[in-house]
Design an enzyme around this catalytic site. Structure first.
Site, PDB file in Angstrom:
ATOM      1  N   ARG A 150       0.826  -1.216   0.000  1.00 34.77           N
ATOM      2  CA  ARG A 150       0.000   0.000   0.000  1.00 34.77           C
ATOM      3  C   ARG A 150       0.859   1.264   0.000  1.00 34.77           C
ATOM      4  O   ARG A 150       0.347   2.376  -0.104  1.00 34.77           O
ATOM      5  CB  ARG A 150      -0.910   0.028   1.251  1.00 34.77           C
ATOM      6  N   TYR A 153       0.738   4.274  -2.523  1.00 36.61           N
ATOM      7  CA  TYR A 153      -0.386   5.204  -2.345  1.00 36.61           C
ATOM      8  C   TYR A 153      -0.219   6.016  -1.066  1.00 36.61           C
ATOM      9  O   TYR A 153      -0.253   7.244  -1.094  1.00 36.61           O
ATOM     10  CB  TYR A 153      -1.687   4.397  -2.309  1.00 36.61           C
ATOM     11  N   TYR A 212     -12.652 -10.418   4.185  1.00 40.06           N
ATOM     12  CA  TYR A 212     -11.218 -10.636   4.398  1.00 40.06           C
ATOM     13  C   TYR A 212     -10.954 -10.650   5.899  1.00 40.06           C
ATOM     14  O   TYR A 212     -11.508  -9.831   6.636  1.00 40.06           O
ATOM     15  CB  TYR A 212     -10.398  -9.562   3.704  1.00 40.06           C
TER      16      TYR A 212
END
Ligand code: UDP
Length: 319
Positions: A150, A153, A212
């Protein structure tokens, strides 16, 4: 007539064909402004601009902000929204994601300097990473990874905030920084892998819903029209408001709760498929919006059921 001309602004929106950008474009056109929309159509779609395109005060330019942008027009305000925002999209080309948040941001800051325009950056709750403080206040410095999937970003958006502040300090540029928390509504891309999109599509197709981890992680979801109102209030706030402002809903819920609500609203059966939590997936997220309340007199108005109904109706037409 003179009064009308004075208040009509020329507003440039990058990422105008995206989910949030297209709603902001329509709102500003309806408020009587001229809008120049820029988008490279990587994740955005011209379909999102169907209504805006009918408007005589709207111009669309297909352009990638990592390339320099020149315009002879006067520009009063710039909303910099351009960036792939869902994990599957921004991870598809992570180096591009970093470029758009650094080179692209510098290009827009230079444009703002040249045009003497006020500029707003769409920052994100992702800059808080997997937070150790809860709810997240703007002063919290975050818990991000520089090397995880991640990071392109999260760190890209953190660097964008730094660039905004350095341009403000060095050139006295009028800047605004919105830290946008999870937002949902019509025109979300159907296949961007986000929880709201996946859950609605799965429930409408009567398929099991994918959770998830155990689905205990939390998020707070803000309806897009509320967010757009917050962005405009921030842009119009007095010049001395330069610090980042959280914009989001404070109603925190687990992903399991969200999934159950969507299942109920879509008249589907409660069935789940559990799989591994993605790496670096934040466990909790909820904004402290005290600053937005005080400085912008803003708070979200749309309740989750009302917003989800509009979103589900939009998805029903497209499946
Ligand atoms: N999520 C999930 N099932 C899905 C898609 C997402 O359980 O089919 C989870 C995801 O792991 C995260 C939360 O839902 O914890 C929100 O994910 P989303 O991608 O919508 O937003 P973000 O992670 O960027 O906040």
């Amino acid at each position: 007539m003179k009064f009308e001309l004075d208040i009509m602004k020329t507003v440039l929106i990058t990422g105008a064909a995206g989910f949030i950008g297209s709603h902001l474009t329509e709102r500003l056109l309806n408020d009587g402004h001229r809008v120049i929309g820029i988008d490279n159509l990587f994740t955005g779609s011209k379909d999102n601009l169907k209504e805006a395109s009918k408007h005589p005060q709207f111009t669309f330019i297909e352009h990638d902000i990592i390339e320099e942008f020149c315009s002879h027009k006067k520009i009063n305000q710039i909303y910099n929204l351009a960036c792939p925002a869902s994990p599957i999209h921004y991870q598809e080309n992570p180096i591009y994601t970093i470029k758009i948040n650094t080179i692209g941001v510098i290009n827009m800051l230079e444009l703002a300097r040249e045009k003497e325009a006020r500029i707003l950056q769409a920052s994100t709750s992702e800059i808080y990473g997997d937070p150790e403080e809860h709810p997240q206040k703007e002063e919290y410095r975050g818990n991000t990874s520089t090397i995880g999937p991640r990071a392109c970003y999260d760190e890209g958006k953190r660097c964008a905030e730094t660039l905004f502040y350095d341009y403000h300090r060095k050139y006295n540029l009028e800047i605004k920084i919105a830290r946008i928390f999870n937002t949902y509504g019509p025109r979300m891309s159907l296949h961007d892998g986000r929880a709201v999109c996946n859950f609605i599509i799965q429930a409408l197709k009567k398929e099991p819903v994918t959770l998830y981890g155990k689905g205990h992680q939390t998020r707070s979801f803000c309806f897009v029209s509320d967010l757009v109102e917050g962005l405009i209030r921030l842009m119009e706030a007095p010049g001395k408001v330069t610090s980042p402002i959280n914009l989001g809903n404070t109603k925190e819920q687990t992903m399991r709760e969200l999934a159950e609500l969507i299942i109920e609203m879509c008249d589907a059966k409660k069935r789940f498929i559990f799989s591994d939590l993605p790496e670096d997936d934040p466990r909790r997220r909820c904004p402290d919006i005290t600053k937005a309340k005080i400085l912008l007199n803003w708070k979200p108005r749309i309740a989750i059921r009302e917003g989800l109904k509009k979103t589900i109706d939009y998805f029903k037409e497209r499946i």
